[in-house]
Scaffold this motif. Structure first.
Motif, mmCIF file in Angstrom:
data_model
loop_
_atom_site.group_PDB
_atom_site.id
_atom_site.type_symbol
_atom_site.label_atom_id
_atom_site.label_comp_id
_atom_site.label_asym_id
_atom_site.label_seq_id
_atom_site.Cartn_x
_atom_site.Cartn_y
_atom_site.Cartn_z
ATOM 1 N N ALA A 1 -65.497 -66.233 48.214
ATOM 2 C CA ALA A 1 -64.403 -66.839 48.723
ATOM 3 C C ALA A 1 -64.331 -68.238 48.614
ATOM 4 C CB ALA A 1 -64.434 -66.730 50.198
ATOM 5 N N ARG A 2 -65.618 -68.956 48.467
ATOM 6 C CA ARG A 2 -65.727 -70.420 48.046
ATOM 7 C C ARG A 2 -65.485 -70.566 46.807
ATOM 8 N NH1 ARG A 2 -71.630 -73.216 47.118
ATOM 9 N NH2 ARG A 2 -70.781 -75.191 46.446
ATOM 10 N N ILE A 3 -65.923 -69.688 45.957
ATOM 11 C CA ILE A 3 -65.510 -69.835 44.435
ATOM 12 C C ILE A 3 -63.979 -69.936 43.978
ATOM 13 C CG2 ILE A 3 -65.846 -68.800 42.009
ATOM 14 C CD1 ILE A 3 -68.624 -68.192 42.982
ATOM 15 N N MET A 4 -63.605 -68.853 44.768
ATOM 16 C CA MET A 4 -61.931 -68.481 44.586
ATOM 17 C C MET A 4 -61.259 -69.557 45.080
ATOM 18 S SD MET A 4 -59.949 -65.107 45.644
ATOM 19 C CE MET A 4 -60.689 -65.112 47.654
ATOM 20 N N GLU A 5 -61.411 -70.261 46.273
ATOM 21 C CA GLU A 5 -60.836 -71.205 46.817
ATOM 22 C C GLU A 5 -60.742 -72.600 45.908
ATOM 23 O OE1 GLU A 5 -58.183 -71.324 49.100
ATOM 24 O OE2 GLU A 5 -58.890 -69.104 49.277
ATOM 25 N N ALA A 6 -62.034 -72.697 45.317
ATOM 26 C CA ALA A 6 -62.389 -73.976 44.817
ATOM 27 C C ALA A 6 -61.714 -74.101 43.237
ATOM 28 C CB ALA A 6 -63.710 -74.251 44.632
ATOM 29 N N THR A 7 -61.760 -72.658 42.763
ATOM 30 C CA THR A 7 -61.495 -72.693 41.272
ATOM 31 C C THR A 7 -60.226 -71.694 40.678
ATOM 32 O OG1 THR A 7 -62.963 -70.847 40.883
ATOM 33 C CG2 THR A 7 -63.890 -73.103 40.865
ATOM 34 N N GLY A 8 -60.001 -70.769 41.872
ATOM 35 C CA GLY A 8 -58.959 -69.685 41.523
ATOM 36 C C GLY A 8 -59.711 -68.636 40.719
ATOM 37 N N VAL A 9 -60.933 -68.681 40.683
ATOM 38 C CA VAL A 9 -61.668 -67.606 40.103
ATOM 39 C C VAL A 9 -61.944 -66.434 41.029
ATOM 40 C CG1 VAL A 9 -63.745 -66.821 38.741
ATOM 41 C CG2 VAL A 9 -62.660 -69.073 38.246
ATOM 42 N N VAL A 10 -61.502 -65.215 40.672
ATOM 43 C CA VAL A 10 -61.641 -64.183 41.580
ATOM 44 C C VAL A 10 -62.886 -63.236 41.008
ATOM 45 C CG1 VAL A 10 -60.498 -62.382 42.753
ATOM 46 C CG2 VAL A 10 -59.264 -64.247 42.071
ATOM 47 N N THR A 11 -63.755 -62.956 41.857
ATOM 48 C CA THR A 11 -64.733 -61.888 41.648
ATOM 49 C C THR A 11 -64.849 -61.091 42.802
ATOM 50 O OG1 THR A 11 -66.338 -63.768 42.743
ATOM 51 C CG2 THR A 11 -66.081 -63.928 40.477
ATOM 52 N N VAL A 12 -66.063 -60.146 42.569
ATOM 53 C CA VAL A 12 -66.228 -59.139 43.965
ATOM 54 C C VAL A 12 -67.514 -59.436 44.410
ATOM 55 C CG1 VAL A 12 -66.054 -56.877 44.676
ATOM 56 C CG2 VAL A 12 -64.654 -57.491 42.609
ATOM 57 N N PRO A 13 -67.547 -59.503 45.933
ATOM 58 C CA PRO A 13 -69.143 -59.687 46.507
ATOM 59 C C PRO A 13 -69.822 -58.200 46.196
ATOM 60 C CG PRO A 13 -67.106 -59.123 48.102
ATOM 61 C CD PRO A 13 -66.670 -59.505 46.976
ATOM 62 N N GLY A 14 -70.981 -58.781 46.084
ATOM 63 C CA GLY A 14 -71.837 -57.660 45.867
ATOM 64 C C GLY A 14 -72.248 -56.659 47.089
ATOM 65 N N ALA A 15 -71.838 -57.440 48.319
ATOM 66 C CA ALA A 15 -71.949 -56.613 49.418
ATOM 67 C C ALA A 15 -71.166 -55.285 49.525
ATOM 68 C CB ALA A 15 -71.407 -57.259 50.932
ATOM 69 N N ALA A 16 -69.933 -55.046 48.818
ATOM 70 C CA ALA A 16 -68.922 -53.972 48.658
ATOM 71 C C ALA A 16 -70.036 -52.881 47.842
ATOM 72 C CB ALA A 16 -67.975 -54.326 47.939
ATOM 73 N N PHE A 17 -70.937 -53.287 47.076
ATOM 74 C CA PHE A 17 -71.719 -52.386 46.310
ATOM 75 C C PHE A 17 -73.251 -51.852 46.825
ATOM 76 C CE2 PHE A 17 -68.625 -54.599 43.565
ATOM 77 C CZ PHE A 17 -67.950 -53.829 43.210
ATOM 78 N N GLY A 18 -73.590 -52.621 47.976
ATOM 79 C CA GLY A 18 -74.729 -52.406 48.520
ATOM 80 C C GLY A 18 -75.643 -53.401 48.277
ATOM 81 N N ASP A 19 -75.214 -54.487 47.874
ATOM 82 C CA ASP A 19 -76.338 -55.365 47.477
ATOM 83 C C ASP A 19 -75.699 -56.791 47.424
ATOM 84 O OD1 ASP A 19 -78.269 -57.438 46.396
ATOM 85 O OD2 ASP A 19 -78.697 -56.219 44.608
ATOM 86 N N ASP A 20 -75.956 -57.512 48.823
ATOM 87 C CA ASP A 20 -75.388 -58.749 49.082
ATOM 88 C C ASP A 20 -75.971 -59.964 48.718
ATOM 89 O OD1 ASP A 20 -73.463 -59.984 50.842
ATOM 90 O OD2 ASP A 20 -74.610 -60.417 52.503
ATOM 91 N N ALA A 21 -76.898 -59.684 47.544
ATOM 92 C CA ALA A 21 -77.488 -60.926 46.787
ATOM 93 C C ALA A 21 -76.571 -61.393 45.458
ATOM 94 C CB ALA A 21 -78.744 -60.756 46.572
ATOM 95 N N CYS A 22 -75.618 -60.227 45.262
ATOM 96 C CA CYS A 22 -75.218 -60.461 43.881
ATOM 97 C C CYS A 22 -73.624 -60.584 43.927
ATOM 98 C CB CYS A 22 -75.425 -59.080 43.084
ATOM 99 S SG CYS A 22 -77.287 -59.001 42.876
ATOM 100 N N LEU A 23 -72.943 -60.969 42.999
ATOM 101 C CA LEU A 23 -71.554 -60.954 42.884
ATOM 102 C C LEU A 23 -71.214 -59.938 41.330
ATOM 103 C CD1 LEU A 23 -71.545 -63.309 44.649
ATOM 104 C CD2 LEU A 23 -69.720 -64.465 43.300
ATOM 105 N N ARG A 24 -70.092 -59.150 41.493
ATOM 106 C CA ARG A 24 -69.722 -58.449 40.283
ATOM 107 C C ARG A 24 -68.633 -59.051 39.538
ATOM 108 N NH1 ARG A 24 -66.333 -53.089 39.734
ATOM 109 N NH2 ARG A 24 -64.503 -54.669 39.697
#
Length: 390
Positions: free
Chosen positions: A344-367
């Motif tokens: 969310a921080r990256i998206m609000e600051a830059t408009g870059v959309v990624t997916v949180p790793g928590a959705a894939f079972g690893d909260d340390a990562c981003l996809r």
């Protein structure tokens, strides 16, 4: 309003949610650089589109048999023969509404309530919910970024219980891009069969494997033990046909009949003229697929060259698919202590959309998806790096 209790265990798809958020931001006039979508940005191969047009012109627009037209089922069998040297009858194949339906139907047709299904973690977002909808429970098998997210026999054995009846393996993997060698798949298969664990192999990215790595499949094991292996694939990723919704499975003919029974009571047949396009895709030519694979390899290397400048990131080199899954926990702060808030921080600051790793079972990562052009990829990752270092 009350809804069915079985849906209480199902979470909305995080990847679709982030794609929807990107579209929402664009509609509001915000510039968006979308690294969330698992969708190739290449056109569908021309000969595939031509086959669909020809089928329409020939008025091939009526119902077909639920498991698919004979030519499409034979084309699936032929695909495995061409790429993996495996002989399979057409009745061992079914055509489905996307690879997702093939997975859902196979799990529903094989798993019983109370069973446990082994799922290596990180995992594709839908596996656990599909398992729960079958009345079974997911049992997660942990992997790490340091090991390239590869599963080990030791971890599998530790996670297994007497209730373990199925193992889902996805290679190359969404979200990590991890690709197991044929020798590694063989060892996993031997372990599973010795413990009477059915292997569901999701091979949707099988054509997107980057040299020096080589494609690998459970298809050879299916040929020798068809009652213990089911393979799911589709045309969305390798053939850039996401919106066409064509998937398929190779399994024991009895399991295919069970899947067809379920499909007959839910969606029935796949769109008739799209099945003709599927035949064209599966029988070739494959020039467009191979060109797309080379382009993805270049994008992967470009993306890694930027990510490797992020001092606190740990990002294994993916050997397949079109995702990077960097461990960015070194950049967590009290204000952004997890993958969701960092996204969310990256998206609000830059408009870059990624997916949180928590959705894939690893909260340390981003996809991060590199299924986008090199200019967009470079700009998006550069902006992300600025936020992380700032």
């Amino acid at each position: 309003m009350l809804t069915a209790l079985r849906l209480s265990c199902v979470k909305p798809s995080a990847t679709l949610a982030m794609s929807a958020k990107a579209k929402e931001m664009k509609a509001a006039g915000r510039r968006v650089l979308d690294l969330s979508a698992g969708e190739p940005d290449f056109p569908t191969p021309a000969h595939v589109k031509d086959a669909a047009k020809a089928a329409l012109d020939a008025d091939f627009t009526r119902y077909t048999a639920v498991p698919g037209i004979p030519e499409a089922r034979a084309a699936v069998a032929g695909y495995f023969k061409q790429f993996y040297g495996v002989s399979a009858p057409a009745e061992a194949a079914i055509i489905t509404n996307g690879g997702k339906q093939a997975l859902y139907n196979l799990i529903q047709a094989y798993v019983n309530p109370g069973d446990e299904v082994l799922i290596p973690s990180p995992y594709w977002v839908s596996y656990p919910d599909m398992v729960r909808l079958a009345g079974a429970e997911p049992a997660f098998v942990p992997t790490t970024a340091e090991s390239g997210f590869k599963i080990t026999l030791e971890a599998l054995e530790k996670a297994r219980t007497p209730k373990s009846t199925m193992l889902i393996i996805n290679s190359p993997s969404n979200p990590t891009g991890c690709h197991h060698t044929q020798a590694e798949l063989d060892a996993i298969a031997a372990w599973a069969f010795s413990r009477n664990v059915f292997v569901l192999s999701d091979e949707i990215y099988d054509q997107l494997v980057y040299e020096p790595a080589k494609p690998a499949s459970m298809a050879g094991w299916w040929e020798s033990k068809p009652e213990m292996v089911g393979i799911v694939n589709g045309l969305a990723k390798s053939f850039s046909m996401t919106g066409w919704r064509v998937g398929y499975a190779l399994a024991h003919p009895d399991l295919i009949k069970a899947m067809s029974k379920l499909q007959g009571q839910s969606t029935s047949n796949v769109c008739s003229f799209v099945q003709k396009a599927a035949v064209a895709a599966l029988t070739g030519p494959f020039d467009a697929v191979f060109a797309m694979r080379q382009a993805f390899a270049r994008r992967r290397d470009l993306a890694l060259s930027i990510i490797n400048t992020w001092e606190r990131a740990v990002c294994p080199t993916p050997q397949g698919a079109f995702y990077l899954f960097p461990d960015l926990s070194g950049y967590f702060t009290p204000e952004a202590p997890d993958s969701t808030t960092l996204c969310a921080r990256i998206m609000e600051a830059t408009g870059v959309v990624t997916v949180p790793g928590a959705a894939f079972g690893d909260d340390a990562c981003l996809r991060l998806s590199y299924a986008t052009d090199e200019k967009t990829l470079t700009e998006a990752l550069t902006l992300m790096g600025g936020v992380l270092k700032g």
